[in-house]
Each structure stands twice: as structure tokens, then as C-alpha cells.
Design a protein around this motif. Structure first.
Motif, PDB file in Angstrom:
ATOM      1  N   ARG A  84       0.825  -1.208   0.000  1.00  0.00           N
ATOM      2  CA  ARG A  84       0.000   0.000   0.000  1.00  0.00           C
ATOM      3  C   ARG A  84       0.862   1.261   0.000  1.00  0.00           C
ATOM      4  NH1 ARG A  84      -5.034   1.424   3.972  1.00  0.00           N
ATOM      5  NH2 ARG A  84      -5.379   3.472   3.109  1.00  0.00           N
ATOM      6  N   SER A  85       1.946   1.264   0.779  1.00  0.00           N
ATOM      7  CA  SER A  85       2.817   2.442   0.795  1.00  0.00           C
ATOM      8  C   SER A  85       3.510   2.620  -0.553  1.00  0.00           C
ATOM      9  CB  SER A  85       3.841   2.340   1.921  1.00  0.00           C
ATOM     10  OG  SER A  85       4.700   1.236   1.699  1.00  0.00           O
ATOM     11  N   GLY A  86       3.755   1.514  -1.256  1.00  0.00           N
ATOM     12  CA  GLY A  86       4.340   1.605  -2.587  1.00  0.00           C
ATOM     13  C   GLY A  86       3.402   2.269  -3.579  1.00  0.00           C
ATOM     14  N   VAL A  87       2.116   1.981  -3.463  1.00  0.00           N
ATOM     15  CA  VAL A  87       1.122   2.603  -4.332  1.00  0.00           C
ATOM     16  C   VAL A  87       1.047   4.096  -4.045  1.00  0.00           C
ATOM     17  CG1 VAL A  87      -1.338   2.698  -4.915  1.00  0.00           C
ATOM     18  CG2 VAL A  87      -0.216   0.490  -4.615  1.00  0.00           C
ATOM     19  N   VAL A  88       1.062   4.454  -2.773  1.00  0.00           N
ATOM     20  CA  VAL A  88       1.025   5.865  -2.385  1.00  0.00           C
ATOM     21  C   VAL A  88       2.270   6.585  -2.901  1.00  0.00           C
ATOM     22  CG1 VAL A  88       1.059   7.451  -0.423  1.00  0.00           C
ATOM     23  CG2 VAL A  88      -0.449   5.453  -0.388  1.00  0.00           C
ATOM     24  N   ALA A  89       3.436   5.963  -2.766  1.00  0.00           N
ATOM     25  CA  ALA A  89       4.683   6.562  -3.246  1.00  0.00           C
ATOM     26  C   ALA A  89       4.652   6.724  -4.762  1.00  0.00           C
ATOM     27  CB  ALA A  89       5.874   5.712  -2.832  1.00  0.00           C
ATOM     28  N   LEU A  90       4.150   5.710  -5.466  1.00  0.00           N
ATOM     29  CA  LEU A  90       4.076   5.784  -6.921  1.00  0.00           C
ATOM     30  C   LEU A  90       3.131   6.894  -7.363  1.00  0.00           C
ATOM     31  CD1 LEU A  90       4.902   4.549  -9.635  1.00  0.00           C
ATOM     32  CD2 LEU A  90       2.902   3.075  -9.458  1.00  0.00           C
ATOM     33  N   ILE A  91       1.980   6.992  -6.742  1.00  0.00           N
ATOM     34  CA  ILE A  91       1.032   8.055  -7.079  1.00  0.00           C
ATOM     35  C   ILE A  91       1.645   9.427  -6.783  1.00  0.00           C
ATOM     36  CG2 ILE A  91      -1.191   9.100  -6.435  1.00  0.00           C
ATOM     37  CD1 ILE A  91      -2.249   6.223  -6.078  1.00  0.00           C
ATOM     38  N   GLY A  92       2.327   9.544  -5.649  1.00  0.00           N
ATOM     39  CA  GLY A  92       2.978  10.806  -5.288  1.00  0.00           C
ATOM     40  C   GLY A  92       4.042  11.213  -6.294  1.00  0.00           C
ATOM     41  N   MET A  93       4.848  10.264  -6.757  1.00  0.00           N
ATOM     42  CA  MET A  93       5.906  10.598  -7.713  1.00  0.00           C
ATOM     43  C   MET A  93       5.334  10.885  -9.098  1.00  0.00           C
ATOM     44  SD  MET A  93       8.414  10.945  -5.851  1.00  0.00           S
ATOM     45  CE  MET A  93       9.391  11.565  -7.174  1.00  0.00           C
ATOM     46  N   VAL A  94       4.266  10.209  -9.480  1.00  0.00           N
ATOM     47  CA  VAL A  94       3.624  10.520 -10.771  1.00  0.00           C
ATOM     48  C   VAL A  94       3.041  11.933 -10.722  1.00  0.00           C
ATOM     49  CG1 VAL A  94       1.691   9.927 -12.292  1.00  0.00           C
ATOM     50  CG2 VAL A  94       3.220   8.133 -11.456  1.00  0.00           C
ATOM     51  N   LEU A  95       2.418  12.296  -9.598  1.00  0.00           N
ATOM     52  CA  LEU A  95       1.903  13.661  -9.441  1.00  0.00           C
ATOM     53  C   LEU A  95       3.046  14.677  -9.456  1.00  0.00           C
ATOM     54  CD1 LEU A  95      -0.938  13.220  -6.798  1.00  0.00           C
ATOM     55  CD2 LEU A  95      -1.170  13.805  -9.213  1.00  0.00           C
ATOM     56  N   ALA A  96       4.161  14.342  -8.818  1.00  0.00           N
ATOM     57  CA  ALA A  96       5.323  15.235  -8.843  1.00  0.00           C
ATOM     58  C   ALA A  96       5.807  15.426 -10.277  1.00  0.00           C
ATOM     59  CB  ALA A  96       6.441  14.670  -7.969  1.00  0.00           C
ATOM     60  N   LEU A  97       5.845  14.351 -11.047  1.00  0.00           N
ATOM     61  CA  LEU A  97       6.264  14.438 -12.441  1.00  0.00           C
ATOM     62  C   LEU A  97       5.318  15.335 -13.242  1.00  0.00           C
ATOM     63  CD1 LEU A  97       8.236  13.460 -14.620  1.00  0.00           C
ATOM     64  CD2 LEU A  97       6.724  11.516 -14.987  1.00  0.00           C
ATOM     65  N   VAL A  98       4.016  15.189 -13.011  1.00  0.00           N
ATOM     66  CA  VAL A  98       3.033  16.028 -13.700  1.00  0.00           C
ATOM     67  C   VAL A  98       3.240  17.498 -13.335  1.00  0.00           C
ATOM     68  CG1 VAL A  98       0.563  16.598 -13.819  1.00  0.00           C
ATOM     69  CG2 VAL A  98       1.309  14.218 -13.994  1.00  0.00           C
ATOM     70  N   PHE A  99       3.436  17.792 -12.049  1.00  0.00           N
ATOM     71  CA  PHE A  99       3.637  19.177 -11.622  1.00  0.00           C
ATOM     72  C   PHE A  99       4.942  19.758 -12.168  1.00  0.00           C
ATOM     73  CE2 PHE A  99       0.703  18.220  -7.909  1.00  0.00           C
ATOM     74  CZ  PHE A  99      -0.354  18.892  -8.492  1.00  0.00           C
ATOM     75  N   ILE A 100       5.980  18.946 -12.257  1.00  0.00           N
ATOM     76  CA  ILE A 100       7.242  19.426 -12.827  1.00  0.00           C
ATOM     77  C   ILE A 100       7.053  19.760 -14.306  1.00  0.00           C
ATOM     78  CG2 ILE A 100       9.600  18.749 -13.444  1.00  0.00           C
ATOM     79  CD1 ILE A 100       9.684  17.180 -10.793  1.00  0.00           C
TER      80      ILE A 100
END
Length: 143
Positions: A2-18
Motif C-alpha cells: 500500500r505504501s508503494g502505491v502511495v509513493a508511486l502516485i505521489g511521484m507521478v503527481l510530482a512528475l506532472v507538476f514538474i
């Protein structure tokens, strides 16, 4: 998992914002010049888009000499170069973090987990530094 899914979603959102930061304006203003009409100028990381009346023009910072007549200190446009380089570092660390997170799912090594974690932290730090650096820099004469 579950924490891996949260981390993946967080990094994908970071990529979108960048990516939004790369293509969106970092500084914008609008103006009115009486009979000549209204317009705006959007300063992004790679250039300026200006509109006056019905005419819109995009100028890269390589052609920045023409901006000096608009009250822009062209020597201070290096702020955008520095911010661009810091943002590129954040993008690189974001991609490294995404690779680390995805590798944890494939073989689950502790080293890859640390790569993902450190990459995520460095992504956050470099984007924060880019924004703060840009906010404390002044490139319009009279600011």
C-alpha cells in the motif's frame, strides 16, 4: 504494498507538476495602454509570450534583447536559466525515484527502496529550492 502505491502516485503527481512548471508561466502581468489596447506577458522557464491587441508573439530568452524596451532587465533573465537547471535536476531525481519505486515491486531489494526514497526527497528539495530561488529573485526593473 500500500505504501508503494502511495509513493508511486505521489511521484507521478510530482512528475506532472514538474512538467506543468516547464510549460507554464512563472511570472505574468497584464497591462492596458489606452487606445493601443490591452495585453499580457507570461514569463516561463524557456521564453516569454506577449500579447498586445490582436498580436501574440513568443520570444525565447536567446532573443531577449528585444525585451529591454519593455522594462525588463535582460541581464537579470539568468534567473530563469538557473531556475530551469534546478527544475531539470528535480525532474531527473523524480525519474530516478519512479524507477526505484517500480524496481521495488519487481525484486523488492532494500537498496532500490532507498533509491526511490532518496530520489523522492531530492525531487521535493530541488523543486522547493527552484520556487524559493525564483521568488526571491527580481528581474523586472523597479521591483
Amino acid at each position: 504494498m500500500r505504501s508503494g502505491v502511495v509513493a508511486l502516485i505521489g511521484m507521478v503527481l510530482a512528475l506532472v507538476f514538474i512538467l506543468i512548471a516547464f510549460f507554464g508561466p512563472w511570472y505574468s502581468f497584464s497591462y492596458s495602454m489606452g487606445i493601443l489596447g490591452e495585453g499580457y506577458a507570461d514569463f516561463g522557464l524557456t521564453g516569454v509570450t506577449a500579447k498586445m491587441g490582436d498580436e501574440t508573439k513568443s520570444i525565447s530568452y536567446d532573443e531577449a534583447e528585444s525585451l529591454s524596451t519593455a522594462g525588463v532587465d535582460t541581464d537579470a533573465l539568468g534567473v530563469f536559466d538557473h531556475t530551469l537547471y534546478i527544475t531539470i535536476l528535480a525532474l531527473i531525481f523524480c525519474i530516478i525515484a519512479l524507477i526505484g519505486i517500480l524496481m521495488v515491486w519487481s525484486n523488492g531489494t532494500k537498496m532500490m527502496q532507498n533509491v526511490g526514497m532518496i530520489g523522492g526527497i531530492l525531487t521535493f528539495v530541488f523543486m522547493l529550492v527552484a520556487v524559493i530561488y525564483f521568488m526571491i529573485s527580481s528581474f523586472i526593473e523597479g521591483d
